[in-house]
Structures are given as C-alpha cells and as structure tokens.
Design a protein around this motif. Structure first.
Motif, short mmCIF file in Angstrom:
data_model
loop_
_atom_site.label_atom_id
_atom_site.label_comp_id
_atom_site.label_asym_id
_atom_site.label_seq_id
_atom_site.Cartn_x
_atom_site.Cartn_y
_atom_site.Cartn_z
N ARG A 1 0.81 -1.21 0.00
CA ARG A 1 0.00 0.00 0.00
C ARG A 1 0.85 1.27 0.00
O ARG A 1 0.55 2.24 -0.71
CB ARG A 1 -0.95 0.01 1.19
CG ARG A 1 -1.93 1.18 1.16
CD ARG A 1 -2.95 1.10 2.27
NE ARG A 1 -2.34 1.05 3.58
CZ ARG A 1 -2.33 -0.04 4.36
NH1 ARG A 1 -2.90 -1.15 3.92
NH2 ARG A 1 -1.76 -0.04 5.54
N GLU A 2 1.91 1.30 0.79
CA GLU A 2 2.76 2.50 0.85
C GLU A 2 3.44 2.75 -0.49
O GLU A 2 3.54 3.90 -0.94
CB GLU A 2 3.81 2.35 1.95
CG GLU A 2 3.22 2.36 3.35
CD GLU A 2 4.30 2.30 4.41
OE1 GLU A 2 5.51 2.27 4.03
OE2 GLU A 2 3.96 2.27 5.60
N GLN B 1 -3.56 13.23 -1.29
CA GLN B 1 -3.22 11.82 -1.40
C GLN B 1 -2.50 11.33 -0.15
O GLN B 1 -2.81 10.24 0.37
CB GLN B 1 -2.35 11.59 -2.64
CG GLN B 1 -1.84 10.16 -2.79
CD GLN B 1 -2.94 9.14 -2.90
OE1 GLN B 1 -4.05 9.46 -3.35
NE2 GLN B 1 -2.67 7.92 -2.49
N SER C 1 0.93 4.15 -2.90
CA SER C 1 0.64 5.55 -2.60
C SER C 1 1.72 6.47 -3.15
O SER C 1 1.43 7.53 -3.72
CB SER C 1 0.51 5.75 -1.08
OG SER C 1 -0.57 5.01 -0.57
N THR D 1 -3.85 8.55 2.62
CA THR D 1 -3.04 7.39 2.99
C THR D 1 -2.85 7.29 4.49
O THR D 1 -3.00 6.22 5.10
CB THR D 1 -1.67 7.48 2.31
OG1 THR D 1 -1.85 7.56 0.89
CG2 THR D 1 -0.83 6.25 2.62
#
Length: 329
Positions: free
Chosen positions: A239-240, A317, A243, A321
């Motif tokens: 996920r990181e 964004q 992002s 996150t």
C-alpha cells in the motif's frame, strides 16, 4: 565539540541551501510576484493589477479546456499504469509454479523486467520520433499500414490519430469546465502508460521480493488462489509503495508537457485545435509564444495555479493514505 560539529554541518549545508534558494525558491517567488502584475516579459515598466490575471485565467476557455484534459489524464494515466505494473510485477515474482522449494517467479523474469524497463532509458525526443511514426496518419504509419493491408482501413481515408480532435466520449460540461478525451489525447495517454509501466513494475517487484516467501507459501497451503493471494496478501503489504507511485504519477499527469510538445501539431504543441492542450503547454505558449504582448504575467498566473493544484493533490493523497493507516491501526 558541539560547536565544531555544528560548524562542520553548516559548512556542508550552506552551499546547497544557497543554491536551492537562488535557483528554486527565488524563481518561484518571482513568478508569484509577476502573476499579480501586468508584466509583458519585454518592457521593464509594469504595474500591480492584483488578482486580475487569475480572474481572467478561470474565464479563459482554452485554459479551462486544458484543465479538463489534465483531469482526464489524472483519472486514467495513474490508475492504468499502477494496475498494469502491479499485475506484471505479481506475475513475474509469484506467477511461477510452486514446488518443494516454494513459490517461484516466472522463468526469465529478469529478461522481462529489462524489456519492460527499456522505455525508461529512451529520451522523450526518441520516444516522440518512434510513436509519431507508429501513429502517422497515412500509409507510412505502422498502424495505418497494417490496417490497410488487412483491408480494415481505406487507403484514401487513413486513421488520423494525432491529428484527430474528436472526443472518444461525449464532452461533459460542468459550469465553464469541459471534460473530454480527444483521440489525440488518448494516444498520448497510451504512450505515457507504455513508458511508465516498466519503472513501477521494477518498484513493485523490489517491494514484493522483500515480502517473506513464507507468507505466500502459507497462503498457498491454506488453499488461496493467486487472485486471492494478490488481493489479500500482496496488495495490502504494498500500500505504501502504491501511494508513492500514485503521487508521482499524479504530478506527472498534471504536467504532461513533454509528450504534448514533442508529438502534437502546433507551434507549441497542443493541436489540433487545442485538442491535446494541457495546462503546462498552454502556459509555455503564452509565456514564450505570446498571442498578445501582456501574456507573460498571465502565464505566471498559470504557473502558480498549476503549482497550487499539484501541492493540493499531493497533500490530499498523503492525507488519505495516513487516514487509512490510522483506521487500520
């Protein structure tokens, strides 16, 4: 000792900070200052006009159309690039058959990675030359030539591609804003995706290789399919990285200058009939190919607006996150 360390650190930092201030911060400040004047770019005589340039900017039909194009690019380009990069990275790293040694990647994955990454080593000028030849709107273009040989396109009526201004879907009007996807803009987005997938494939591949293989093997032993493994195991752990990729691709989508100037018709790109015009190309056209003598300050207002929109996108964004991370925690 403390004073000596501070002096040592200061000695190393002072030069980069001064250079950054002179060549980055000062031009930014100068642009913001000129954006509230009537500076023509030629005469040293100018006066303060307040936010008149910004009012004019958001009533300019071409700029609003260019903004709509950037929104279309921002909607399509990052999403498709990330999805393709994730898919290919997963297939290359976990797509091979499982055996006693565990889950393996596809045989020859390093060769595939090199092929995917190859567009990154090409300059934008080379990319423009290659793809202009591919999309050339006569029998000399690769796609048109192939379709003509197959009898799908008439030789007297080739597909226009980069010279086609019609939208692939009916334009959406929201107030003064127009959102459309002209054929020429779609071609540019496809080229950008072709050039960007390889870099993010390598980024996601490196992240996947850092995930312990025991996790994939445990998921396989529990009966999880490759699709379930991707959505339940791989994607949450990446996920990181996704992002970060989204922020970088979003900034690139709000720019999109190089492809427009290098591949589309017109003195400063953006043709035909402003069908591929984006904010950055329109800004440069006003700054260095002025249609009127007072357009430099107008272009500065565009530059400030683009910078603000880019910062807002990146901040939103990152905020989204962090909010997701806190909720999951």
């Amino acid at each position: 000792m403390s004073f000596g360390r501070a002096r040592f650190i200061f000695g190393f930092l002072v030069a980069p900070i001064v250079l950054y201030a002179v060549y980055v911060l000062y031009p930014y400040g100068q642009t913001a200052y000129y954006s509230v004047t009537d500076f023509s770019g030629f005469s040293p005589d100018y006066s303060y006009v307040g936010f008149g340039n910004y009012v004019e900017l958001f009533s300019d039909d071409v700029f609003l159309r260019a903004l709509g194009h950037n929104v279309v690019v921002l909607t399509v380009y990052p999403v498709v690039t990330i999805l393709l990069a994730l898919f290919f990275a997963f297939m290359l790293n976990v797509g091979g058959r499982g055996d006693k040694a565990g889950v393996r990647g596809v045989r020859g994955s390093s060769v595939y990675k090199f092929i995917f990454f190859f567009p990154q080593v090409l300059s934008i000028a080379i990319v423009a030359v290659i793809w202009r030849r591919v999309f050339q709107s006569n029998d000399g273009g690769m796609i048109n030539s192939l379709l003509m040989k197959l009898g799908l396109v008439d030789k007297d009526k080739p597909l226009l591609f980069l010279a086609e201004s019609d939208s692939v879907f009916p334009p959406i009007h929201i107030g003064n804003f127009v959102f459309e996807a002209p054929v020429v803009l779609v071609c540019l987005i496809l080229i950008a995706i072709w050039g960007g997938v390889g870099f993010y494939l390598i980024l996601f591949s490196a992240a996947m290789q850092s995930i312990p293989k025991d996790i994939f093997e445990a998921a396989t032993l529990d009966g999880a399919t490759r699709v379930q493994t991707f959505f339940r195991v791989t994607l949450p752990l990446l996920r990181e990285h996704v992002s970060v990729a989204w922020v970088y691709l979003g900034i690139a989508a709000l720019d999109f200058y190089a492809l427009v100037v290098g591949m589309t018709p017109g003195p400063g790109g953006g043709g035909p009939n402003d069908a591929s015009q984006v904010m950055s190309s329109y800004m440069m056209s006003n700054a260095f190919r002025p249609a009127r003598f007072d357009s430099f300050a107008f272009a500065c207002a565009m530059g400030v607006s683009i910078a603000i929109l880019t910062l807002l996108f990146a901040a939103a964004q990152l905020r989204i996150t962090r909010s997701r991370d806190k909720l999951e925690f």
